[in-house]
Write a protein that holds these residues in place. Structure first.
Motif, PDB file in Angstrom:
ATOM      1  N   TYR A  54       0.473  -1.604   0.211  1.00 52.44           N
ATOM      2  CA  TYR A  54       0.277   0.178  -0.346  1.00 52.44           C
ATOM      3  C   TYR A  54       0.728   0.949  -0.092  1.00 52.44           C
ATOM      4  O   TYR A  54       1.366   1.354   0.892  1.00 52.44           O
ATOM      5  N   LEU A  55       0.637   2.263  -1.450  1.00 53.74           N
ATOM      6  CA  LEU A  55       1.489   3.261  -0.972  1.00 53.74           C
ATOM      7  C   LEU A  55       0.810   4.858  -0.812  1.00 53.74           C
ATOM      8  O   LEU A  55      -0.551   4.761  -1.307  1.00 53.74           O
ATOM      9  N   LEU A  56       1.578   5.436  -0.252  1.00 54.38           N
ATOM     10  CA  LEU A  56       0.672   6.836  -0.034  1.00 54.38           C
ATOM     11  C   LEU A  56      -0.059   7.733  -0.916  1.00 54.38           C
ATOM     12  O   LEU A  56       1.146   7.564  -1.178  1.00 54.38           O
ATOM     13  N   VAL A  57      -1.037   7.844  -1.277  1.00 47.10           N
ATOM     14  CA  VAL A  57      -0.886   8.431  -2.340  1.00 47.10           C
ATOM     15  C   VAL A  57      -0.892  10.528  -1.988  1.00 47.10           C
ATOM     16  O   VAL A  57      -1.160  10.614  -0.880  1.00 47.10           O
ATOM     17  N   LYS A  58       0.203  10.948  -2.922  1.00 49.57           N
ATOM     18  CA  LYS A  58       0.088  12.406  -2.185  1.00 49.57           C
ATOM     19  C   LYS A  58      -0.982  13.896  -3.197  1.00 49.57           C
ATOM     20  O   LYS A  58      -1.189  13.200  -4.199  1.00 49.57           O
ATOM     21  N   PRO A  59      -0.458  15.091  -2.732  1.00 46.32           N
ATOM     22  CA  PRO A  59      -1.262  15.355  -3.219  1.00 46.32           C
ATOM     23  C   PRO A  59      -1.232  15.697  -5.097  1.00 46.32           C
ATOM     24  O   PRO A  59      -0.024  15.550  -4.991  1.00 46.32           O
ATOM     25  N   ASN A  60      -1.573  15.520  -6.098  1.00 40.44           N
ATOM     26  CA  ASN A  60      -0.931  16.143  -7.514  1.00 40.44           C
ATOM     27  C   ASN A  60      -0.162  14.801  -7.924  1.00 40.44           C
ATOM     28  O   ASN A  60       1.205  15.131  -8.441  1.00 40.44           O
ATOM     29  N   GLN A  61       0.044  13.776  -7.396  1.00 41.91           N
ATOM     30  CA  GLN A  61       0.564  12.538  -8.295  1.00 41.91           C
ATOM     31  C   GLN A  61       0.072  11.054  -8.439  1.00 41.91           C
ATOM     32  O   GLN A  61      -0.944  11.284  -8.335  1.00 41.91           O
TER      33      GLN A  61
END
Length: 183
Positions: free
Chosen positions: A56-63
């Motif tokens: 599970y990869l953390l999603v960052k804004p505008n990524q």
């Protein structure tokens, strides 16, 4: 006498005319800032269940996270920030990974999975295609997502390439005509 038993064999098959499989594909969640109390994760797996997943990869804004590999599928999940400690996350060179397996069981799974399309119209040849995902609702029991749209191909291809092609075709025709006149 031999009997024939049908089997489902998948192979790399050329796309139909007018379509391409030569494109980069990524998934982007566009409204993360509306949910500051949650961490959103993406898990990239394969339709072939025997292949390993990305974790599970953390999603960052505008990524925009690329979907690559054999028939990749993106699964999106979320969890309240107050349930996650800094020791539950592992920072790598480019990503933050959820390493606590017990928390993985507590994630709120999305209502849809996002598969990478196998083909797109030829206008997407060699392009980067972004799948924009919007969070419709997020609460402790439910994560509802919707797809917005794929990014259109670069406008450069539509404006510059057709006149260039016509100019080259005209030059070739002119050269052939002049060659016939000289002979």
């Amino acid at each position: 006498m031999l009997s024939f038993t049908p089997s489902f064999i998948l192979a790399d098959v050329a796309p139909p005319p007018g379509y391409t499989s030569n494109f980069d594909y990524c998934v982007k969640i566009v409204n993360l800032e509306k949910y500051p109390n949650y961490l959103v994760f993406i898990n990239i797996s394969s339709a072939n269940l025997s292949l390993p997943t990305s974790g599970y990869l953390l999603v960052k804004p505008n990524q925009c996270l690329p979907l690559a590999g054999y028939r990749p599928i993106a699964k999106i999940a979320a969890i309240a920030k107050n349930r996650v400690n800094s020791t539950d996350l592992k920072q790598t060179d480019s990503q933050t990974i959820l390493q606590n397996k017990n928390l993985e069981k507590s994630l709120i799974s999305a209502n849809i999975d996002i598969p990478r399309p196998s083909t797109l119209p030829i206008i997407y040849e060699g392009q980067k295609v972004e799948e924009s995902i919007q969070i419709q609702s997020l609460d402790p029991n439910n994560l509802a997502l919707s797809t917005i749209a794929k990014s259109p191909p670069q406008i450069f291809n539509w404006i510059f390439l057709p006149p260039l092609g016509l100019a080259i075709l005209g030059w070739v025709c002119w050269k052939q005509r002049n060659q016939k006149v000289k002979n």
